[in-house]
Design a protein around this motif. Structure first.
Motif, PDB file in Angstrom:
ATOM      1  N   VAL A  90      -5.821 -87.485  37.629  1.00 13.62           N
ATOM      2  CA  VAL A  90      -5.350 -86.314  36.907  1.00 13.62           C
ATOM      3  C   VAL A  90      -4.961 -86.786  35.510  1.00 13.62           C
ATOM      4  CG1 VAL A  90      -3.567 -84.534  36.736  1.00 13.62           C
ATOM      5  CG2 VAL A  90      -4.549 -85.112  38.969  1.00 13.62           C
ATOM      6  N   GLY A  91      -5.512 -86.127  34.500  1.00 15.06           N
ATOM      7  CA  GLY A  91      -5.160 -86.405  33.119  1.00 15.06           C
ATOM      8  C   GLY A  91      -4.079 -85.446  32.659  1.00 15.06           C
ATOM      9  N   PHE A  92      -3.094 -85.959  31.953  1.00 16.90           N
ATOM     10  CA  PHE A  92      -1.983 -85.183  31.404  1.00 16.90           C
ATOM     11  C   PHE A  92      -2.152 -85.175  29.888  1.00 16.90           C
ATOM     12  CE2 PHE A  92      -0.629 -86.816  35.393  1.00 16.90           C
ATOM     13  CZ  PHE A  92       0.450 -86.093  35.866  1.00 16.90           C
ATOM     14  N   ASP A  93      -2.144 -84.017  29.266  1.00 11.70           N
ATOM     15  CA  ASP A  93      -2.279 -83.914  27.816  1.00 11.70           C
ATOM     16  C   ASP A  93      -1.134 -83.071  27.271  1.00 11.70           C
ATOM     17  OD1 ASP A  93      -2.913 -83.385  25.169  1.00 11.70           O
ATOM     18  OD2 ASP A  93      -5.025 -82.977  25.581  1.00 11.70           O
ATOM     19  N   ALA A  94      -0.194 -83.730  26.598  1.00 10.43           N
ATOM     20  CA  ALA A  94       0.982 -83.052  26.047  1.00 10.43           C
ATOM     21  C   ALA A  94       0.955 -83.056  24.512  1.00 10.43           C
ATOM     22  CB  ALA A  94       2.255 -83.721  26.554  1.00 10.43           C
ATOM     23  N   HIS A  95      -0.227 -83.125  23.916  1.00 12.97           N
ATOM     24  CA  HIS A  95      -0.310 -83.256  22.462  1.00 12.97           C
ATOM     25  C   HIS A  95       0.297 -82.054  21.730  1.00 12.97           C
ATOM     26  CE1 HIS A  95      -3.874 -80.639  22.731  1.00 12.97           C
ATOM     27  NE2 HIS A  95      -3.663 -80.402  21.468  1.00 12.97           N
ATOM     28  N   LYS A  96       0.405 -80.921  22.374  1.00  9.20           N
ATOM     29  CA  LYS A  96       0.984 -79.736  21.724  1.00  9.20           C
ATOM     30  C   LYS A  96       2.448 -79.949  21.327  1.00  9.20           C
ATOM     31  CE  LYS A  96      -2.039 -76.513  24.083  1.00  9.20           C
ATOM     32  NZ  LYS A  96      -2.141 -75.488  25.117  1.00  9.20           N
ATOM     33  N   LEU A  97       3.109 -80.900  21.961  1.00  8.83           N
ATOM     34  CA  LEU A  97       4.488 -81.224  21.602  1.00  8.83           C
ATOM     35  C   LEU A  97       4.591 -81.808  20.196  1.00  8.83           C
ATOM     36  CD1 LEU A  97       6.103 -83.047  24.652  1.00  8.83           C
ATOM     37  CD2 LEU A  97       6.816 -80.902  23.648  1.00  8.83           C
ATOM     38  N   PHE A  98       3.513 -82.392  19.716  1.00  9.57           N
ATOM     39  CA  PHE A  98       3.552 -83.176  18.493  1.00  9.57           C
ATOM     40  C   PHE A  98       3.004 -82.445  17.282  1.00  9.57           C
ATOM     41  CE2 PHE A  98       3.366 -85.895  22.199  1.00  9.57           C
ATOM     42  CZ  PHE A  98       4.480 -86.680  22.013  1.00  9.57           C
TER      43      PHE A  98
END
Length: 99
Positions: A90-98
């Motif tokens: 499972v890939g986690f992508d939280a780039h929207k935080l930055f």
């Protein structure tokens, strides 16, 4: 998303090694990441498409999800293995935080 007391206890003890001050400083960003992170299922290096947070938790287990979420909250992305499924992630992508 507010994490449960059990989630917080796991993060504090297993991820933060009991360092309460650092954990308390980081917790708001981890909880914010829970609201914006997107999840992708992979077989090897090929994407099988996006999945929901609920599905990510089911595939990684709650502790695996917390581990991936806390990593992605500060490093944009993370990957965690699917329990019992070799070569599945499972890939986690939280780039929207930055932004």
């Amino acid at each position: 998303m507010k994490l449960t007391d059990t989630d917080k206890k796991y993060l504090l003890e297993k991820i933060y090694g009991g360092i309460k001050q650092t954990f308390e400083e980081d917790l708001p960003q981890i909880e914010e990441a829970a609201d914006v992170t997107t999840y992708t299922l992979y077989k090897g290096d090929k994407s099988d498409g996006r999945i929901s947070r609920t599905k990510a938790i089911a595939l990684c287990g709650r502790e695996g999800w917390l581990s991936g979420l806390s990593r992605a909250a500060f490093h944009w992305t993370a990957m965690r293995e699917v329990k019992g499924k070799p070569n599945r992630y499972v890939g986690f992508d939280a780039h929207k935080l930055f932004r």
